[in-house]
Design a protein around this motif. Sequence first.
Motif, PDB file in Angstrom:
ATOM      1  N   ILE A  47      54.686  35.836  28.318  1.00  0.00           N
ATOM      2  CA  ILE A  47      54.416  35.334  29.829  1.00  0.00           C
ATOM      3  C   ILE A  47      52.913  35.817  30.316  1.00  0.00           C
ATOM      4  O   ILE A  47      52.619  37.130  30.002  1.00  0.00           O
ATOM      5  N   TRP A  48      52.483  35.247  31.322  1.00  0.00           N
ATOM      6  CA  TRP A  48      51.685  35.579  32.061  1.00  0.00           C
ATOM      7  C   TRP A  48      51.969  36.764  32.978  1.00  0.00           C
ATOM      8  O   TRP A  48      53.380  36.771  33.514  1.00  0.00           O
ATOM      9  N   HIS A  49      51.354  37.866  32.743  1.00  0.00           N
ATOM     10  CA  HIS A  49      51.944  39.084  33.659  1.00  0.00           C
ATOM     11  C   HIS A  49      50.743  40.138  34.038  1.00  0.00           C
ATOM     12  O   HIS A  49      49.862  39.731  33.278  1.00  0.00           O
ATOM     13  N   VAL A  50      50.866  40.946  34.723  1.00  0.00           N
ATOM     14  CA  VAL A  50      50.086  42.090  35.096  1.00  0.00           C
ATOM     15  C   VAL A  50      50.594  43.358  35.523  1.00  0.00           C
ATOM     16  O   VAL A  50      51.856  43.335  35.890  1.00  0.00           O
ATOM     17  N   HIS A  51      49.881  44.409  35.099  1.00  0.00           N
ATOM     18  CA  HIS A  51      50.378  46.069  35.030  1.00  0.00           C
ATOM     19  C   HIS A  51      49.396  46.334  36.425  1.00  0.00           C
ATOM     20  O   HIS A  51      48.215  46.550  36.058  1.00  0.00           O
ATOM     21  N   HIS A  94      47.451  38.782  32.101  1.00  0.00           N
ATOM     22  CA  HIS A  94      47.152  38.775  30.522  1.00  0.00           C
ATOM     23  C   HIS A  94      48.552  37.964  30.190  1.00  0.00           C
ATOM     24  O   HIS A  94      49.740  37.996  30.575  1.00  0.00           O
ATOM     25  N   LYS A  95      48.349  37.607  28.783  1.00  0.00           N
ATOM     26  CA  LYS A  95      49.555  36.829  28.404  1.00  0.00           C
ATOM     27  C   LYS A  95      49.195  36.860  26.709  1.00  0.00           C
ATOM     28  O   LYS A  95      48.356  36.234  25.937  1.00  0.00           O
ATOM     29  N   PRO A  96      49.932  37.846  25.941  1.00  0.00           N
ATOM     30  CA  PRO A  96      50.136  38.178  24.621  1.00  0.00           C
ATOM     31  C   PRO A  96      50.600  36.774  24.055  1.00  0.00           C
ATOM     32  O   PRO A  96      51.841  36.193  24.350  1.00  0.00           O
ATOM     33  N   HIS A  97      50.237  36.388  22.798  1.00  0.00           N
ATOM     34  CA  HIS A  97      50.558  35.493  21.993  1.00  0.00           C
ATOM     35  C   HIS A  97      50.354  35.775  20.495  1.00  0.00           C
ATOM     36  O   HIS A  97      49.341  36.290  20.228  1.00  0.00           O
ATOM     37  N   ALA A  98      51.266  35.521  19.535  1.00  0.00           N
ATOM     38  CA  ALA A  98      51.114  35.671  18.198  1.00  0.00           C
ATOM     39  C   ALA A  98      51.775  34.269  17.576  1.00  0.00           C
ATOM     40  O   ALA A  98      52.751  34.270  16.985  1.00  0.00           O
ATOM     41  N   PRO A  99      50.787  33.344  17.195  1.00  0.00           N
ATOM     42  CA  PRO A  99      51.052  32.008  16.599  1.00  0.00           C
ATOM     43  C   PRO A  99      51.740  32.176  15.342  1.00  0.00           C
ATOM     44  O   PRO A  99      52.516  31.323  14.920  1.00  0.00           O
ATOM     45  N   SER A 100      51.324  33.112  14.533  1.00  0.00           N
ATOM     46  CA  SER A 100      51.630  33.197  13.105  1.00  0.00           C
ATOM     47  C   SER A 100      52.667  34.432  12.974  1.00  0.00           C
ATOM     48  O   SER A 100      53.035  34.951  11.914  1.00  0.00           O
ATOM     49  N   GLY A 101      52.946  35.286  14.024  1.00  0.00           N
ATOM     50  CA  GLY A 101      53.604  36.279  14.029  1.00  0.00           C
ATOM     51  C   GLY A 101      52.734  37.736  13.928  1.00  0.00           C
ATOM     52  O   GLY A 101      51.785  37.598  13.402  1.00  0.00           O
ATOM     53  N   ALA A 102      53.207  38.807  14.608  1.00  0.00           N
ATOM     54  CA  ALA A 102      52.497  39.942  14.402  1.00  0.00           C
ATOM     55  C   ALA A 102      53.773  41.050  14.592  1.00  0.00           C
ATOM     56  O   ALA A 102      54.762  40.790  15.314  1.00  0.00           O
ATOM     57  N   ALA A 103      53.129  42.303  14.375  1.00  0.00           N
ATOM     58  CA  ALA A 103      53.708  43.768  14.788  1.00  0.00           C
ATOM     59  C   ALA A 103      52.577  44.371  15.328  1.00  0.00           C
ATOM     60  O   ALA A 103      51.622  44.446  14.838  1.00  0.00           O
ATOM     61  N   PHE A 104      53.109  45.198  16.401  1.00  0.00           N
ATOM     62  CA  PHE A 104      51.899  46.023  17.140  1.00  0.00           C
ATOM     63  C   PHE A 104      52.728  47.034  17.777  1.00  0.00           C
ATOM     64  O   PHE A 104      53.828  47.335  17.980  1.00  0.00           O
ATOM     65  N   LEU A 105      51.840  47.958  18.107  1.00  0.00           N
ATOM     66  CA  LEU A 105      52.089  49.240  18.857  1.00  0.00           C
ATOM     67  C   LEU A 105      51.409  49.244  20.121  1.00  0.00           C
ATOM     68  O   LEU A 105      50.326  48.924  20.309  1.00  0.00           O
ATOM     69  N   MET A 106      52.131  49.873  21.208  1.00  0.00           N
ATOM     70  CA  MET A 106      51.628  49.752  22.324  1.00  0.00           C
ATOM     71  C   MET A 106      51.692  51.029  23.093  1.00  0.00           C
ATOM     72  O   MET A 106      52.734  51.946  22.687  1.00  0.00           O
ATOM     73  N   PRO A 113      57.427  48.341  32.838  1.00  0.00           N
ATOM     74  CA  PRO A 113      58.278  46.983  32.388  1.00  0.00           C
ATOM     75  C   PRO A 113      57.312  45.945  31.372  1.00  0.00           C
ATOM     76  O   PRO A 113      56.248  45.775  31.755  1.00  0.00           O
ATOM     77  N   THR A 114      57.962  45.487  30.542  1.00  0.00           N
ATOM     78  CA  THR A 114      57.410  44.645  29.735  1.00  0.00           C
ATOM     79  C   THR A 114      56.823  43.281  30.127  1.00  0.00           C
ATOM     80  O   THR A 114      55.879  42.698  29.632  1.00  0.00           O
ATOM     81  N   VAL A 115      57.515  42.725  31.159  1.00  0.00           N
ATOM     82  CA  VAL A 115      56.817  41.948  32.077  1.00  0.00           C
ATOM     83  C   VAL A 115      55.971  41.965  33.424  1.00  0.00           C
ATOM     84  O   VAL A 115      55.817  41.250  33.968  1.00  0.00           O
ATOM     85  N   GLY A 116      55.426  43.234  33.405  1.00  0.00           N
ATOM     86  CA  GLY A 116      54.446  43.515  34.425  1.00  0.00           C
ATOM     87  C   GLY A 116      55.231  43.919  35.776  1.00  0.00           C
ATOM     88  O   GLY A 116      56.523  43.932  36.059  1.00  0.00           O
ATOM     89  N   ASP A 117      54.371  43.517  36.886  1.00  0.00           N
ATOM     90  CA  ASP A 117      54.828  43.978  38.042  1.00  0.00           C
ATOM     91  C   ASP A 117      54.833  42.824  38.873  1.00  0.00           C
ATOM     92  O   ASP A 117      55.515  42.574  39.975  1.00  0.00           O
ATOM     93  N   ARG A 118      53.784  41.629  38.425  1.00  0.00           N
ATOM     94  CA  ARG A 118      54.095  40.518  39.205  1.00  0.00           C
ATOM     95  C   ARG A 118      54.281  39.461  38.043  1.00  0.00           C
ATOM     96  O   ARG A 118      53.205  39.416  37.195  1.00  0.00           O
ATOM     97  N   HIS A 119      54.898  38.710  37.799  1.00  0.00           N
ATOM     98  CA  HIS A 119      55.272  37.413  36.784  1.00  0.00           C
ATOM     99  C   HIS A 119      56.088  36.354  37.083  1.00  0.00           C
ATOM    100  O   HIS A 119      56.626  36.239  38.292  1.00  0.00           O
ATOM    101  N   ASP A 120      56.015  35.470  36.408  1.00  0.00           N
ATOM    102  CA  ASP A 120      56.764  34.021  36.630  1.00  0.00           C
ATOM    103  C   ASP A 120      58.111  34.138  35.981  1.00  0.00           C
ATOM    104  O   ASP A 120      58.267  35.535  35.721  1.00  0.00           O
ATOM    105  N   ASP A 121      59.041  33.216  36.072  1.00  0.00           N
ATOM    106  CA  ASP A 121      60.252  33.369  35.666  1.00  0.00           C
ATOM    107  C   ASP A 121      60.259  33.882  34.112  1.00  0.00           C
ATOM    108  O   ASP A 121      59.367  33.509  33.469  1.00  0.00           O
TER     109      ASP A 121
END
Length: 136
Positions: A47-51, A94-106, A113-121
């Motif tokens: 989702i679109w979100h911000v930290h 920002h909004k992460p997306h992986a159309p074909s799939g991905a694995a990543f480290l953060m 929180p993974t959905v940031g401080d301000r976000h939509d539903d």
Amino acid sequence: MSNESPADAPLVLDEALASFDALWSPRIVTRVNDYDVRVAKAEGEHIWHVHDHTDEFFLVLDGELRISLREPGGERTVRLPKGAVFTVPRGTEHKPHAPSGAAFLMLEPSGTPTVGDRHDDVPDHVDATTGHALHT
């Protein structure tokens, strides 16, 4: 048999990723000072979100991750193939997306929180969490 405790033993990221199937649901693999090192699997869109108070670091371990950014000059998308790193600056929507799939480290401060401080539903396919313990 090793005398190392789990906290002192090396962790193989491929094995950590193989220990869970949930998408957009990061697992904490270790902590560095006050930061979590998290791994996640993704497919489709987050989702679109911000930290507001922290940058967010990404290292793509497999597949391709794309991150769309809303910046003062407009919207853009960065493409991160396997092995690429990128830091989303604090306060950047920002909004992460992986159309074909991905694995990543953060890397981000513990408790972020993974959905940031301000976000939509938050849709059902996105886990609103501060990271889950890794059970291998």
